[in-house]
Scaffold this active site. Structure first.
Site, PDB file in Angstrom:
ATOM      1  CB  SER A   1      -0.916   0.016   1.220  1.00  0.00           C
ATOM      2  OG  SER A   1      -1.556   1.272   1.305  1.00  0.00           O
TER       3      SER A   1
ATOM      4  CB  THR B   1      -7.719  -2.731   1.690  1.00  0.00           C
ATOM      5  OG1 THR B   1      -7.776  -3.154   0.325  1.00  0.00           O
ATOM      6  CG2 THR B   1      -6.491  -3.363   2.345  1.00  0.00           C
TER       7      THR B   1
ATOM      8  CE  LYS C   1     -11.998  -2.054   0.070  1.00  0.00           C
ATOM      9  NZ  LYS C   1     -12.116  -1.394  -1.217  1.00  0.00           N
TER      10      LYS C   1
ATOM     11  N   GLY D   1     -17.067  -5.584 -15.724  1.00  0.00           N
ATOM     12  CA  GLY D   1     -16.706  -6.187 -14.438  1.00  0.00           C
ATOM     13  C   GLY D   1     -17.829  -6.019 -13.434  1.00  0.00           C
ATOM     14  CB  ALA D   2     -20.221  -7.723 -12.007  1.00  0.00           C
TER      15      ALA D   2
ATOM     16  CB  ALA E   1     -13.714  -2.164  -7.830  1.00  0.00           C
TER      17      ALA E   1
ATOM     18  CB  ILE F   1     -10.383   1.047 -11.311  1.00  0.00           C
ATOM     19  CG1 ILE F   1     -10.660  -0.454 -11.309  1.00  0.00           C
ATOM     20  CG2 ILE F   1     -11.619   1.843 -11.677  1.00  0.00           C
ATOM     21  CD1 ILE F   1     -11.624  -0.864 -10.191  1.00  0.00           C
TER      22      ILE F   1
ATOM     23  N   GLY G   1      -6.151   4.249 -12.797  1.00  0.00           N
ATOM     24  CA  GLY G   1      -6.662   4.017 -11.448  1.00  0.00           C
ATOM     25  C   GLY G   1      -6.070   4.885 -10.354  1.00  0.00           C
TER      26      GLY G   1
HETATM   27  P1  NAP Z   1     -13.078  -8.679  -7.647  1.00  0.00           P
HETATM   28  O1  NAP Z   1     -14.187  -8.393  -6.700  1.00  0.00           O
HETATM   29  O2  NAP Z   1     -12.282  -9.917  -7.465  1.00  0.00           O
HETATM   30  O3  NAP Z   1     -13.676  -8.645  -9.159  1.00  0.00           O
HETATM   31  C1  NAP Z   1     -12.887  -9.039 -10.252  1.00  0.00           C
HETATM   32  C2  NAP Z   1     -13.618  -8.789 -11.555  1.00  0.00           C
HETATM   33  O4  NAP Z   1     -12.739  -9.141 -12.634  1.00  0.00           O
HETATM   34  C3  NAP Z   1     -14.886  -9.620 -11.743  1.00  0.00           C
HETATM   35  O5  NAP Z   1     -15.787  -8.913 -12.538  1.00  0.00           O
HETATM   36  C4  NAP Z   1     -14.346 -10.840 -12.517  1.00  0.00           C
HETATM   37  O6  NAP Z   1     -15.319 -11.504 -13.288  1.00  0.00           O
HETATM   38  C5  NAP Z   1     -13.362 -10.151 -13.456  1.00  0.00           C
HETATM   39  N1  NAP Z   1     -12.360 -11.088 -13.942  1.00  0.00           N
HETATM   40  C6  NAP Z   1     -11.238 -11.520 -13.296  1.00  0.00           C
HETATM   41  N2  NAP Z   1     -10.558 -12.382 -14.084  1.00  0.00           N
HETATM   42  C7  NAP Z   1     -11.260 -12.500 -15.226  1.00  0.00           C
HETATM   43  C8  NAP Z   1     -11.066 -13.218 -16.447  1.00  0.00           C
HETATM   44  N3  NAP Z   1      -9.998 -14.010 -16.620  1.00  0.00           N
HETATM   45  N4  NAP Z   1     -11.983 -13.094 -17.435  1.00  0.00           N
HETATM   46  C9  NAP Z   1     -13.060 -12.286 -17.275  1.00  0.00           C
HETATM   47  N5  NAP Z   1     -13.295 -11.564 -16.152  1.00  0.00           N
HETATM   48  C10 NAP Z   1     -12.416 -11.669 -15.146  1.00  0.00           C
HETATM   49  O7  NAP Z   1     -12.017  -7.494  -7.627  1.00  0.00           O
HETATM   50  P2  NAP Z   1     -12.246  -5.934  -7.268  1.00  0.00           P
HETATM   51  O8  NAP Z   1     -11.976  -5.741  -5.821  1.00  0.00           O
HETATM   52  O9  NAP Z   1     -13.538  -5.471  -7.821  1.00  0.00           O
HETATM   53  O10 NAP Z   1     -11.007  -5.269  -8.049  1.00  0.00           O
HETATM   54  C11 NAP Z   1     -10.929  -5.303  -9.447  1.00  0.00           C
HETATM   55  C12 NAP Z   1      -9.695  -4.546  -9.934  1.00  0.00           C
HETATM   56  O11 NAP Z   1      -9.779  -3.191  -9.532  1.00  0.00           O
HETATM   57  C13 NAP Z   1      -8.376  -5.054  -9.363  1.00  0.00           C
HETATM   58  O12 NAP Z   1      -7.425  -5.021 -10.386  1.00  0.00           O
HETATM   59  C14 NAP Z   1      -8.026  -4.059  -8.281  1.00  0.00           C
HETATM   60  O13 NAP Z   1      -6.637  -3.941  -8.075  1.00  0.00           O
HETATM   61  C15 NAP Z   1      -8.594  -2.767  -8.882  1.00  0.00           C
HETATM   62  N6  NAP Z   1      -8.984  -1.780  -7.856  1.00  0.00           N
HETATM   63  C16 NAP Z   1      -8.449  -0.525  -7.963  1.00  0.00           C
HETATM   64  C17 NAP Z   1      -8.818   0.429  -7.028  1.00  0.00           C
HETATM   65  C18 NAP Z   1      -8.222   1.819  -7.113  1.00  0.00           C
HETATM   66  O14 NAP Z   1      -8.232   2.537  -6.119  1.00  0.00           O
HETATM   67  N7  NAP Z   1      -7.755   2.249  -8.252  1.00  0.00           N
HETATM   68  C19 NAP Z   1      -9.726   0.127  -6.014  1.00  0.00           C
HETATM   69  C20 NAP Z   1     -10.270  -1.166  -5.966  1.00  0.00           C
HETATM   70  C21 NAP Z   1      -9.879  -2.124  -6.894  1.00  0.00           C
HETATM   71  P3  NAP Z   1     -16.237 -12.675 -12.638  1.00  0.00           P
HETATM   72  O15 NAP Z   1     -17.247 -11.964 -11.798  1.00  0.00           O
HETATM   73  O16 NAP Z   1     -16.808 -13.387 -13.794  1.00  0.00           O
HETATM   74  O17 NAP Z   1     -15.286 -13.526 -11.815  1.00  0.00           O
END
Ligand code: NAP
Length: 280
Positions: free
Chosen positions: A15, A62, A66, A127-128, A131, A217, A240
């Site tokens: 972090s 984090t 959460k 994405g779902a 985030a 992001i 992001g």
């Molecule tokens: P999460 O809850 O694990 O969600 C992951 C998402 O990615 C889901 O929609 C998942 O689809 C999709 N995904 C992963 N691998 C895939 C693949 N091979 N093919 C298709 N879809 C795929 O994660 P999150 O917490 O939302 O975070 C998502 C991203 O945002 C991460 O990279 C994280 O580092 C980034 N992030 C950035 C910030 C920032 O401050 N900039 C804040 C939060 C998160 P399914 O639902 O089908 O599995």
């Protein structure tokens, strides 16, 4: 006396929040100190108890805490309830209140690139996951014309649509999203595809229209394949860093009642990431 704030998660070593917040506290002349605390999921309740008794002014939360932290807090904001996750805790005279600043932080960053009326915008969220849920909820509050969510697992997108969006907002498959990409003025990647820096993008970007606001992001890599491809196609790109910094800035405001120096926070994060363009 220093007022303590920080980040709990598992892991937290990566972090950048301590550097970002401590520089902003110092700049504002505030006696706050931010540290990171690795808390194993089995010890979350104990950690909350300790932080409460030690008089922490608040803290960030984090992955993976959460959602699981919610039962240990005294109150949850409506926004955090709807999103189903807390990323910021404020200790108000011994009462622990849970908030979510992720979505609002994202929207603030996005809006720096949106130079048209948001009411006319069709938005695609890819994405779902966690985030996406926060971003979907916060975006719906800005009342764009429509929000469409595309995800590999469509059921998860449908849950977000039902719980955080409006009736006329829709869910489509990743393939459909790629085919109708030119319909959208704002396209956001909230999947983790791109983090490996292997050139992959969550959907095919062939139909991306120039002038689209394209947001990812992910901040590491600094410019994902999704944004690189978008840049080639004449889109306005947003990485992001803005979400990371602006969610933090909103937490800072909740703890201190003051606005931090956002440019300073951004500069620190961009430097640490070796960023090669300023995202604002
Ligand atoms: P999460 O809850 O694990 O969600 C992951 C998402 O990615 C889901 O929609 C998942 O689809 C999709 N995904 C992963 N691998 C895939 C693949 N091979 N093919 C298709 N879809 C795929 O994660 P999150 O917490 O939302 O975070 C998502 C991203 O945002 C991460 O990279 C994280 O580092 C980034 N992030 C950035 C910030 C920032 O401050 N900039 C804040 C939060 C998160 P399914 O639902 O089908 O599995």
């Amino acid at each position: 006396m220093k007022k303590l704030v920080g980040l709990i998660g598992y892991p937290v070593s990566h972090s950048m929040s301590p550097e970002m917040h401590n520089a902003a506290f110092q700049k504002s002349g505030l006696p706050f100190y931010y540290d990171k605390y690795e808390v194993h999921p089995d010890r979350l309740e104990e950690a909350v108890y300790n932080m409460r008794t030690e008089g922490f002014a608040g803290w960030n939360v984090t992955i993976p805490h959460k959602q699981t932290i919610m039962p240990y807090l005294d109150e949850i904001s409506d926004e955090a309830k709807k999103i189903g996750a807390v990323n910021t805790v404020v200790n108000e005279n011994g009462k622990l209140i849970g908030y979510n600043t992720d979505g609002a932080g994202f929207v603030k960053g996005l809006m720096r690139h949106v130079h048209f009326p948001i009411e006319q915008a069709k938005v695609l969220i890819i994405g779902a996951g966690g985030a996406s849920r926060a971003i979907g909820y916060a975006l719906a509050q800005t009342a764009p014309k429509s929000i469409v969510i595309a995800n590999r697992t469509m059921e998860k997108a449908r849950d977000i649509q039902k719980e955080c969006l409006r009736e006329h907002d829709k869910v489509i498959s990743l393939q459909e999203a790629a085919a109708v990409l030119s319909d959208f003025q704002i396209v956001i990647n909230t999947t983790s595809i791109g983090m490996k820096n292997d050139g992959s993008t969550p959907i095919d970007l062939l139909h991306l229209a120039p002038g689209t606001v394209l947001s990812d992001i992910i901040y590491n890599p600094y410019k994902t394949a999704f944004l690189q491809e978008g840049e080639k196609r004449g889109t306005i790109i947003d990485n992001g860093v803005s979400m990371l910094v602006l969610q933090g800035a909103l937490s800072f405001e909740k703890w201190t009642g003051m606005q931090p120096d956002i440019e300073l926070m951004e500069t620190i994060v961009i430097e640490k990431l070796g960023g090669n363009y300023v995202n604002r």
